[in-house]
Motif scaffolding. Structure first.
Motif, PDB file in Angstrom:
ATOM      1  N   LEU A   1      12.526  -6.522  -4.337  1.00  0.00           N
ATOM      2  CA  LEU A   1      11.459  -7.966  -4.045  1.00  0.00           C
ATOM      3  C   LEU A   1      11.022  -8.872  -3.555  1.00  0.00           C
ATOM      4  O   LEU A   1      10.114  -9.801  -3.007  1.00  0.00           O
ATOM      5  CB  LEU A   1      10.664  -7.772  -5.277  1.00  0.00           C
TER       6      LEU A   1
ATOM      7  N   PRO B   1       3.998  -7.458  -5.018  1.00  0.00           N
ATOM      8  CA  PRO B   1       4.485  -7.044  -5.472  1.00  0.00           C
ATOM      9  C   PRO B   1       5.539  -6.635  -6.492  1.00  0.00           C
ATOM     10  O   PRO B   1       5.973  -5.303  -7.351  1.00  0.00           O
ATOM     11  CB  PRO B   1       5.743  -6.261  -3.972  1.00  0.00           C
TER      12      PRO B   1
ATOM     13  N   VAL C   1       2.457  -3.687  -7.595  1.00  0.00           N
ATOM     14  CA  VAL C   1       1.777  -3.705  -6.029  1.00  0.00           C
ATOM     15  C   VAL C   1       3.690  -2.863  -5.302  1.00  0.00           C
ATOM     16  O   VAL C   1       3.900  -3.708  -4.390  1.00  0.00           O
ATOM     17  CB  VAL C   1       1.085  -4.380  -5.100  1.00  0.00           C
ATOM     18  N   ASN C   2       4.258  -1.865  -5.553  1.00  0.00           N
ATOM     19  CA  ASN C   2       5.332  -1.195  -4.963  1.00  0.00           C
ATOM     20  C   ASN C   2       5.535  -0.110  -4.749  1.00  0.00           C
ATOM     21  O   ASN C   2       5.348   0.176  -6.154  1.00  0.00           O
ATOM     22  CB  ASN C   2       6.963  -2.307  -5.581  1.00  0.00           C
ATOM     23  N   THR C   3       6.264   0.757  -4.351  1.00  0.00           N
ATOM     24  CA  THR C   3       7.048   1.791  -4.725  1.00  0.00           C
ATOM     25  C   THR C   3       8.637   1.946  -5.174  1.00  0.00           C
ATOM     26  O   THR C   3       8.583   3.206  -4.334  1.00  0.00           O
ATOM     27  CB  THR C   3       6.507   3.143  -3.999  1.00  0.00           C
TER      28      THR C   3
ATOM     29  N   ARG D   1      11.011  -2.344   4.041  1.00  0.00           N
ATOM     30  CA  ARG D   1       8.953  -3.067   3.307  1.00  0.00           C
ATOM     31  C   ARG D   1       8.172  -1.614   3.533  1.00  0.00           C
ATOM     32  O   ARG D   1       7.804  -1.185   2.529  1.00  0.00           O
ATOM     33  CB  ARG D   1       8.266  -3.506   4.281  1.00  0.00           C
TER      34      ARG D   1
ATOM     35  N   TRP E   1       8.054  -0.445  -0.455  1.00  0.00           N
ATOM     36  CA  TRP E   1       5.655  -1.377  -0.410  1.00  0.00           C
ATOM     37  C   TRP E   1       4.530   0.040   0.140  1.00  0.00           C
ATOM     38  O   TRP E   1       5.177   0.589   0.468  1.00  0.00           O
ATOM     39  CB  TRP E   1       5.473  -2.645   1.138  1.00  0.00           C
TER      40      TRP E   1
ATOM     41  N   TYR F   1      -0.602  -2.071   1.268  1.00  0.00           N
ATOM     42  CA  TYR F   1       0.212  -2.868   1.005  1.00  0.00           C
ATOM     43  C   TYR F   1       0.655  -3.741   2.553  1.00  0.00           C
ATOM     44  O   TYR F   1       0.451  -4.492   3.121  1.00  0.00           O
ATOM     45  CB  TYR F   1       0.749  -3.626  -0.027  1.00  0.00           C
TER      46      TYR F   1
END
Length: 316
Positions: free
Chosen positions: A80, A141, A145-147, A157, A161, A165
């Motif tokens: 990140l 993130p 706000v991230n996967t 990304r 992401w 986003y």
């Protein structure tokens, strides 16, 4: 073997970009800090843009290289951070260009009120606001706000992401470039009009390079070159990133990775544009390099530098 060759090529590209980026943008920042004559609003904004480029060479590239070498990208926050530094440097560069366009617009349209409209505290506030805004966007993130998952195969990304986003970052950058480009075109048109009017009043058929109008036009053209270079270098990557958000294929990923190369090189060439187009920065570069490499007397360069800036007007 393919992976080793792939990473070797990328590390060569990184090294090729990193050296001139750190050297050139560091030279700009040192020049502005060393010479009081380079403390005008436009030079402060140039230094701000140079700092954004310096992040690429001094932070982003080394972090990415070390993460590849030691396998740190498998760790969530390292991954990140690498993507966050990328958003920070790209976003701050775009915002810096927008600030330059605003500064040029005020100087050209309101020449007698420019100093009161653009005081140093106001400049500091606008620059600080831009950095805070970009920093918040780039660190989202980290706040969920991230996967990213432990099974994430790549630190890219579109993997770590959320799609929303990704679209947000792309559209912010595209809209920022459109607004900045439009602003520059308006400023160029006004600068050309004023230069022609001044020459017409003076009864001259050619531009007089010593008039303020011509100098203002020179300022604007320089920044248009910088903006044009930025757009040419980064727009392909932004477009491919937008496409990959909806149609993710290995081919598109590879092409997107390749379009990152001219974007990185943009940070390594901006200082060359300033050095060529800006007379005062060019003198500062020569003085500093002469002090470091050619002059044996350590006390003489200071007096030489002072002498350089005691005569003549700035030609940007």
């Amino acid at each position: 073997m393919v992976n080793e060759t792939y990473f070797t090529v990328w590390h060569i590209v990184y090294a090729t970009v990193m050296i001139p980026t750190v050297f050139g943008n560091g030279l700009i920042l040192y020049s502005v800090a060393k010479f009081p004559r380079l403390r005008s609003n436009i030079h402060i904004l140039i230094a701000n843009l140079a700092f954004s480029d310096l992040i690429v060479g001094a932070v982003l590239i080394p972090t990415d290289m070390l993460s590849d070498i030691f396998g740190w990208k498998s760790k969530k926050y390292v991954c990140l951070a690498c993507l966050g530094f990328f958003v920070l440097s790209l976003g701050s560069s775009c915002f810096s260009l927008l600030l330059v366009s605003v500064e040029r617009y005020i100087v050209i349209c309101f020449p007698f009120r420019a100093r009161t409209l653009l005081t140093k505290p106001k400049m500091v506030f606008m620059i600080s606001f831009g950095w805070v805004l970009v920093a918040v966007n780039s660190t989202l993130p980290f706040y969920g706000v991230n996967t990213f998952t432990n099974s994430s195969a790549e630190c890219v990304r579109n993997v770590v992401w959320p799609e929303a986003y990704q679209l947000y970052c792309d559209w912010i950058l595209i809209c920022g470039l459109i607004v900045t480009f439009t602003f520059y075109m308006i400023v160029v048109r006004i600068a050309l009009k004023k230069a022609r009017m001044r020459n017409s009043i003076g009864g001259k058929t050619e531009y007089n390079v010593h008039t303020k109008a011509q100098t203002d036009l020179h300022h604007v053209i320089t920044m248009v070159i910088v903006l044009g270079t930025f757009v040419i270098c980064w727009l392909p990557y932004v477009i491919l990133s937008f496409i990959v958000t909806f149609w993710d294929t290995p081919t598109f990923q590879f092409v997107k990775r390749c379009t990152l190369i001219p974007g990185l090189f943009n940070s390594a060439i901006n200082w060359l544009i300033y050095g060529y187009r800006n007379n005062e920065l060019r003198k500062a570069f020569r003085t500093i390099l002469k002090c470091k490499f050619c002059n044996k007397d350590s006390n003489r360069p200071t007096s030489n530098a002072a002498a350089i800036y005691t005569s003549g007007n700035s030609v940007f």
